[in-house]
Every structure is written in structure tokens, then in C-alpha cells.
Design an enzyme around this catalytic site. Structure first.
Site, PDB file in Angstrom:
ATOM      1  N   ARG A  27     -12.372   8.358   5.322  1.00 63.95           N
ATOM      2  CA  ARG A  27     -12.039   7.984   6.624  1.00 63.95           C
ATOM      3  C   ARG A  27     -13.346   6.710   7.240  1.00 63.95           C
ATOM      4  O   ARG A  27     -13.549   5.950   7.949  1.00 63.95           O
ATOM      5  CB  ARG A  27     -12.331   8.592   7.383  1.00 63.95           C
ATOM      6  N   ASN A 100     -16.998   8.853  16.631  1.00 61.18           N
ATOM      7  CA  ASN A 100     -16.153   7.871  15.725  1.00 61.18           C
ATOM      8  C   ASN A 100     -14.723   6.754  16.770  1.00 61.18           C
ATOM      9  O   ASN A 100     -14.640   7.669  17.898  1.00 61.18           O
ATOM     10  CB  ASN A 100     -14.447   8.602  15.286  1.00 61.18           C
ATOM     11  N   GLU A 483       5.492 -10.932   2.535  1.00 58.26           N
ATOM     12  CA  GLU A 483       4.723 -10.467   1.794  1.00 58.26           C
ATOM     13  C   GLU A 483       5.617  -9.151   1.701  1.00 58.26           C
ATOM     14  O   GLU A 483       4.868  -8.194   1.046  1.00 58.26           O
ATOM     15  CB  GLU A 483       3.773 -10.037   2.832  1.00 58.26           C
ATOM     16  N   LYS A 487       5.716  -7.134  -1.982  1.00 62.46           N
ATOM     17  CA  LYS A 487       5.355  -5.031  -1.570  1.00 62.46           C
ATOM     18  C   LYS A 487       6.290  -4.286  -2.701  1.00 62.46           C
ATOM     19  O   LYS A 487       6.289  -3.541  -3.208  1.00 62.46           O
ATOM     20  CB  LYS A 487       5.697  -4.547  -0.227  1.00 62.46           C
ATOM     21  N   GLU A 490       5.264  -4.654  -5.693  1.00 59.28           N
ATOM     22  CA  GLU A 490       3.831  -3.889  -5.937  1.00 59.28           C
ATOM     23  C   GLU A 490       4.288  -2.628  -6.235  1.00 59.28           C
ATOM     24  O   GLU A 490       3.635  -1.759  -7.286  1.00 59.28           O
ATOM     25  CB  GLU A 490       2.640  -3.273  -5.079  1.00 59.28           C
ATOM     26  N   HIS A 506      18.195 -24.774  -3.278  1.00 60.56           N
ATOM     27  CA  HIS A 506      17.866 -25.705  -4.575  1.00 60.56           C
ATOM     28  C   HIS A 506      17.720 -24.878  -6.283  1.00 60.56           C
ATOM     29  O   HIS A 506      16.681 -25.213  -6.882  1.00 60.56           O
ATOM     30  CB  HIS A 506      16.500 -26.440  -4.028  1.00 60.56           C
ATOM     31  N   LYS A 605      -6.987  -1.364  -5.967  1.00 59.90           N
ATOM     32  CA  LYS A 605      -7.495  -2.004  -4.079  1.00 59.90           C
ATOM     33  C   LYS A 605      -7.943  -3.368  -4.747  1.00 59.90           C
ATOM     34  O   LYS A 605      -8.240  -3.812  -3.320  1.00 59.90           O
ATOM     35  CB  LYS A 605      -7.987  -0.784  -3.742  1.00 59.90           C
TER      36      LYS A 605
HETATM   37  C1  G6P Z   1      -6.197  -6.963  -4.945  1.00 58.05           C
HETATM   38  C2  G6P Z   1      -4.594  -6.321  -3.707  1.00 58.05           C
HETATM   39  C3  G6P Z   1      -4.190  -6.271  -2.767  1.00 58.05           C
HETATM   40  C4  G6P Z   1      -5.675  -7.578  -1.891  1.00 58.05           C
HETATM   41  C5  G6P Z   1      -5.778  -8.939  -3.096  1.00 58.05           C
HETATM   42  C6  G6P Z   1      -6.847  -9.039  -2.267  1.00 58.05           C
HETATM   43  O1  G6P Z   1      -4.856  -7.500  -5.427  1.00 58.05           O
HETATM   44  O2  G6P Z   1      -4.633  -5.197  -5.023  1.00 58.05           O
HETATM   45  O3  G6P Z   1      -3.350  -5.741  -1.849  1.00 58.05           O
HETATM   46  O4  G6P Z   1      -3.840  -7.896  -0.657  1.00 58.05           O
HETATM   47  O5  G6P Z   1      -6.879  -7.769  -4.051  1.00 58.05           O
HETATM   48  O6  G6P Z   1      -7.731  -7.882  -1.036  1.00 58.05           O
HETATM   49  P1  G6P Z   1      -9.101  -8.657  -0.592  1.00 58.05           P
HETATM   50  O7  G6P Z   1      -9.577  -7.130  -0.474  1.00 58.05           O
HETATM   51  O8  G6P Z   1      -9.631 -10.120  -0.633  1.00 58.05           O
HETATM   52  O9  G6P Z   1      -7.717  -8.786   0.885  1.00 58.05           O
END
Ligand code: G6P
Length: 610
Positions: A27, A100, A483, A487, A490, A506, A605
Site C-alpha cells: 500500500r 490513510n 494504449e 496492454k 505486454e 496506407h 515496473k
Molecule cells: C516501464 C513500465 C511501463 C511504464 C514505463 C514508464 O516500461 O513497464 O508500464 O509505462 O516504464 O514508466 P514511468 O514510471 O516513467 O511512468
């Protein structure tokens, strides 16, 4: 998003609290703290950084106390520091609180309390609660908590302990989680069940505005006036992993469902009562904004698509020329930028190496740099002239979801703000947009609660064995299509092409065969008719069209193979909603194929190498 754990019982609680925090680390982990009552006094501990740093100093805290609370923080107000780490105490040192969420009216409350002589030691919104409780205390912690709660606006959970009442923890929630765990001779209170799952599976879930008075022998639940409330004790049969994901099968699915909250949090304090946009901390005076000649947006991955969406809004509303560039390309070009240029770096982590390098390059060239980031205290915040924080909370799934929508929202808010200052957009128009924006968290929440995921899962099941997808969009629908394709790539590993719908003929149209699935972002817009023609072109080649469309667009259903309806909003705000079915589609395709969506192969990440 922060994590709270409290314990009262017969056992020394220091290590129990720390183990609980470990289960809540997902969290947030930018700072942490603990407070235990021993011999009528608070023992307090604060540390910056992840829980290892708290663990390293844990021995500084007496371990004989049997009542205490601990907190792991994901900063929203005030950078990560020991002063800003919870628990916070009042002026007299008799009350400690952990919170929180966000206290929206904290500035007003803080000013009021300061006028009365209260002295603040942190920059947080949370500290006002300690002083509110101190002011209201007349011998009953429960009543003081009720009093403080009545004065607070926002969405939050807080728990309080008092040296004068060393046998009780008092907590209350409003639109953020709070659970109570019950065992023999000991009780727990926490943000989520995993914090105490090692000790008990008997759980009570209080509702908003109900006060929990947690004692060794059990819990009393009361309304604000002290009337007893009955809440059943439930037995939890989740394993620890499921519990951590709040009952969702993966973090990604949980985070998709957290998007309404991410949007609501990002909006807090950013729309004034009269409907204008308020953005503090941008590091840009109105004069500088009026004199800007260009904007360059730099980002990587999903953040780049948020930047792309921002371009449509900035150009349309602020009448400023905007370029959007992937940071790894920008940094090695010899870009033409200077003092009349604003560089906006979008990065949820604020640590992506290429984005940081692009920011530095822009700064050296004399441009102003604004970081749009989800992470307080990140490198991007230290190197930028100003910062616009998204407040999506910690995102664990590698494939970004809730951070994307909050980035798009931040870009829209920035565009409205700059647009109004530069006269590209009248105040009335800004008001109309902010009114629509305010509605979106609830619209999205209703959409997700009304079974959207199950419907998308159904559709995804029919296409999960495809070997190729195409995603199409136009105008501000294009970044949504891009996007959606990212996804799919990925997490399902299926080759996916994303293209501007008008440009597809084209080249990429040659890829289509009988039955090829094509996802089209076909929500209502000024280019909707053009898009319909593009869909016809695709269908004429035998492709199957899965369209994301605005609710109520019945006629589209006759033209395409599948429709994923989404709630209506203005076309410029639509990416905030239209991207959600595409996230869900990619998710269920990947699940169906047995992929591990939270940790896709080859990805990280945060990419801190170039
Ligand atoms: C990595 C992650 C993506 C993210 C990118 C940019 O490739 O897997 O999910 O969009 O980095 O990361 P940031 O922290 O700069 O948004």
C-alpha cells in the site's frame, strides 16, 4: 494509499505490528512509523524509506507495550520524511493518530487550529487530526474522534490512541478501508485483512461514519452519537495472497477497479468551488504561462500515451504547439528548445532513466520543466521546476492502469488551467469541463460495478486464441487505441498493431484477413463519422470489429461484431473512460491464455537503465 495496523491484547505488540506492516507494504513504502503505549507514555519511531529502515531501528522502541499502532506511508501531502511519517501526535503529546486517505479541508482546519495556538510539526494533512482530537477531548476518546470526524471532509480512515486511555484504539472510516480482527484476548484494526491474517480470521467490516472502539475483549461499533451498531463477525477463508489483492485474482485487476478512486484522489483540491482549475506547485507563474511558445512532452511507455492525450487538450484549449516524444529518442536528438518552451515529463515512478535524461536536456537548454508523477520525493520531483502529482496510490501490476488514467487526468487539468490563462478557453467552458470531470469517478465506478468486467471477459473469451489484433482510433481516441494495443502486447504477448484509423489504408490494412479482430475506439466525437467509414473499410476485408462505443449508440451495434459500451462524457475527457474496457479486454485475453499478468515476461515496473 497507506497501510494502518493496530493491536491491543496481552502480548508485546512491537513485532506483531511490524509483521502486520510487512503485509501492507504493497500500500506504500516511502516512510513508516510506530507508536506503542508503555507505562503511560508513547514510544514513537519514524523512518524514511521502505520497511527495512524501520526494522533497522525497531530495537529503539521498548518491546513490552501491549497496545500500539503502526503505519506505512504513500505520500500525498508532504514529501517523504521523518517529520511527515505517521503516527502524528498533538501539542500535548497525549494523542497519536495514523491516517490513510486525504483530508480535503486540511488547510482550513490547520489555519483554524494554528490561530488557536496549535503548533504543527509536519506538512501533512493527517496532523490536523491529532490536533482536532486534542481540542475535542473531554475525557472520552470516542467522543473526541466523533467530533474530529464531523469537522473533516475528504475520504480517509484514521485510528487514534491516547495515553489517558491505554486500553483502547479508536478508529473511523470514510470511503477508505478499515477492518477489525478479533481473537481470544486480543484485537486488531487494519487497512486490510492480510495485516492480521496470521493471528485471526474473524473479521468485522465497519461502514462509513461508524466508530470502532477496539479493546482486548472485542470491538464496540457505534454511530457518531454513541448509539450501538451491530455488525456481523465474518470468517475469512482467503489465503494470504488473495487477501493482499483485496479479493481480486491479480493486482492488475484490483488496480483497474481502483481507477475511480485514483481519479477522485487526483481531482482533490484541484477544482475550486466556482469550477476553475487550481494547480499549486507548477513552478510557473501566470506571466510565464502566457509567454510560452511551445510545449514538449517527454515520457516512456504508457506515460507516453498519457502525454499524447495531453497534446490534443493543450493544443485545442491552450492554442499552444505541442510535441510529444518518447524520452529515449528526444534525448539523443538535438531538439530545438529554449526558454520559451515548457517541457512536461510524465512518469509515474519519476525514476525512469530516459525521462530523467530528457528533462535534464530540456533544462540545460533553458526550458522550464514540469514533472507529472505519482511518486513524491522521486528523482523527477527533485530535478523539475514544478510538479503536478497524480494520486493513484501504489501500482504493483507491471502493466500500468490506474497511473495512466490519473496521468491523463493531470494532463487535462493542466490543459484547462493553461487554456484559461492564455485565453484559449473561456471561464464558462472551463466550468463545463470541470463539472463533467467531477462526474467521471462515479460514472466509472458505476460502470465497473454494473458488470462491465464480466461482459468484457465474455467478449475476450471469443478472441483469446487470435494470433493478431489491430487497434484503431482517431483524434484523442488514438492514444486510447495505442494504449489498448500496448496492454495486449505486454500481458498477452499477441502481436498487435495500433494505428490512426484514417492512416490504416496506407499499409496495415494489408495485414487483415478474414476474421482478423480489430478493436476500434468509436466513442462519440467530431470524427465519429470518419471512423465509421474506416470501420466499413475494415469490415469489407472480412475483419471482425470490436467497438468501444458511447452508451446509447444503438445503431453502431448493427455495423460491428461486438460493442463494449461505456458511459458518456465529453469527447475530450473520453480517454479516462474508454481505455478501461481495453485494459479489461487485454487482461481477460491474457488470463484465458494462462499468462501471469502481474509480472509479464521481459518487463520491469520501473526502468532505471537507458
Ligand atoms: C516501464 C513500465 C511501463 C511504464 C514505463 C514508464 O516500461 O513497464 O508500464 O509505462 O516504464 O514508466 P514511468 O514510471 O516513467 O511512468
Amino acid at each position: 494509499m497507506c497501510g494502518i495496523i493496530g493491536y491491543v491484547g496481552d502480548r508485546p505488540c512491537r513485532d506483531i505490528l511490524f509483521q502486520g506492516l510487512r503485509r501492507l507494504e504493497y500500500r506504500g513504502y516511502d516512510s513508516a512509523g510506530m507508536s506503542i503505549i508503555t507505562d503511560g507514555r508513547f514510544g514513537l519511531l519514524h523512518s524514511v524509506g521502505n520497511l527495512d529502515n524501520l526494522e533497522a531501528i525497531l530495537d529503539d522502541l521498548d518491546d513490552t507495550g501491549t497496545l500500539g499502532m503502526a503505519h506505512t506511508r504513500w505520500a500525498t501531502h508532504g514529501r517523504p520524511s521523518t517529520e511527515n511519517a505517521h503516527p502524528h501526535t498533538d501539542c500535548s503529546g497525549r494523542f497519536a493518530i495514523v491516517l490513510n486517505g486525504i483530508v480535503e479541508n486540511y488547510l482550513t482546519l490547520r489555519a483554524e487550529l494554528q490561530r488557536e495556538g496549535h503548533v504543527f510539526t509536519s506538512e501533512t494533512d493527517a496532523e490536523v487530526v491529532a490536533h482536532l482530537v486534542e481540542r475535542a477531548y473531554k475525557g472520552s476518546l470516542r467522543e473526541a474522534v466523533a467530533d474530529a470526524y464531523r469537522r473533516m471532509e475528504g475520504h480517509f480512515t484514521f485510528c487514534t490512541i491516547a495515553v489517558d486511555e491505554p486500553d483502547v484504539i479508536v478508529g473511523i472510516r470514510k470511503e477508505t478501508p478499515l477492518v477489525v480482527g478479533l481473537s481470544d484476548g486480543e484485537s486488531f484494526v487494519a487497512s486490510a485483512v492480510p495485516a492480521f491474517l496470521a493471528h485471526t480470521r474473524s473479521v468485522v467490516f465497519p461502514e462509513d461514519g461508524e466508530i470502532v472502539v477496539v479493546k482486548r475483549e472485542g470491538v464496540e461499533i457505534l454511530d457518531l452519537d454513541g448509539g450501538a451498531v451491530e455488525r456481523p463477525v465474518q470468517q475469512i477463508d482467503w489465503d494470504e495472497e488473495t487477501a493482499e489483492k483485496g479479493g481480486f485474482e491479480t493486482f492488475m485487476l484490483k488496480e483497474i477497479h481502483e481507477q475511480p478512486a485514483a481519479l477522485a484522489d487526483t481531482l482533490v483540491e484541484r477544482i475550486s468551488p466556482d469550477g476553475t482549475v487550481v494547480l499549486d506547485g507548477l513552478g510557473l507563474s501566470p506571466e510565464v504561462i502566457r509567454e510560452l511558445r511551445r510545449v514538449v512532452i517527454v515520457a516512456c511507455g504508457t506515460a507516453y500515451y498519457a502525454g499524447l492525450a495531453g497534446r490534443y487538450a493543450l493544443e485545442r484549449w491552450a492554442r499552444l504547439p505541442v510535441e510529444v516524444e518518447v524520452a529515449s529518442e528526444f534525448r539523443y536528438r538535438d531538439p530545438v528548445i529554449g526558454p520559451d518552451c515548457l517541457c512536461v515529463a510524465v512518469s509515474q515512478s519519476g525514476e525512469t532513466a530516459d525521462t530523467l535524461a530528457a528533462m535534464r536536456l530540456a533544462r540545460q537548454a533553458g526550458a522550464r520543466v514540469l514533472a507529472v508523477t505519482n511518486t513524491l520525493g522521486s528523482q523527477a520531483t527533485r530535478e523539475a521546476d514544478g510538479v503536478l502529482f497524480t494520486r493513484a496510490g501504489l501500482e504493483i501490476g507491471v502493466a500500468a492502469t490506474k497511473t495512466l488514467v490519473s496521468q491523463i487526468l493531470a494532463m487535462l487539468l493542466l490543459s484547462l488551467y493553461v487554456g484559461e490563462l492564455r485565453g484559449g478557453l473561456g471561464t464558462d467552458r472551463v466550468r463545463e469541463y470541470t463539472e463533467e470531470l467531477r462526474r467521471i469517478p462515479a460514472q466509472l465506478s458505476d460502470y465497473l460495478e454494473d458488470g462491465a468486467a464480466a461482459h468484457v471477459e465474455d467478449v475476450a473469451a471469443r478472441y483469446a486464441s487470435s494470433s493478431f489484433f489491430m487497434c484503431l482510433g482517431r483524434d484523442i481516441g488514438l492514444p486510447v487505441a495505442l494504449e489498448g494495443a500496448l496492454k495486449l502486447k505486454e500481458i498477452s504477448y499477441i502481436p498487435t498493431e495500433a494505428y490512426p484509423a484514417g492512416e490504416m489504408k496506407h499499409g496495415p490494412i494489408a495485414l487483415l484477413e478474414d476474421g482478423s479482430p480489430v478493436l476500434v475506439v468509436a466513442t462519440d466525437s467530431h470524427v465519429y463519422d470518419k471512423l465509421v467509414s474506416n470501420m466499413q473499410e475494415v469490415r469489407a476485408r472480412g475483419a471482425r470489429v470490436i467497438a468501444v462505443a458511447s452508451e446509447g449508440n444503438e445503431s453502431l451495434a448493427e455495423m460491428v461484431d461486438e460493442v463494449l459500451y461505456v458511459p458518456r462524457t465529453d469527447e475530450m475527457l473520453m480517454p479516462l473512460i474508454a481505455v478501461v474496457p481495453l485494459q479489461l479486454f487485454a487482461y481477460y485475453v491474457a488470463k484465458r491464455r494462462g499468462e501471469k499478468v502481474d509480472q509479464p515476461r521481459n518487463l520491469a515496473k520501473t526502468v532505471t537503465v537507458e
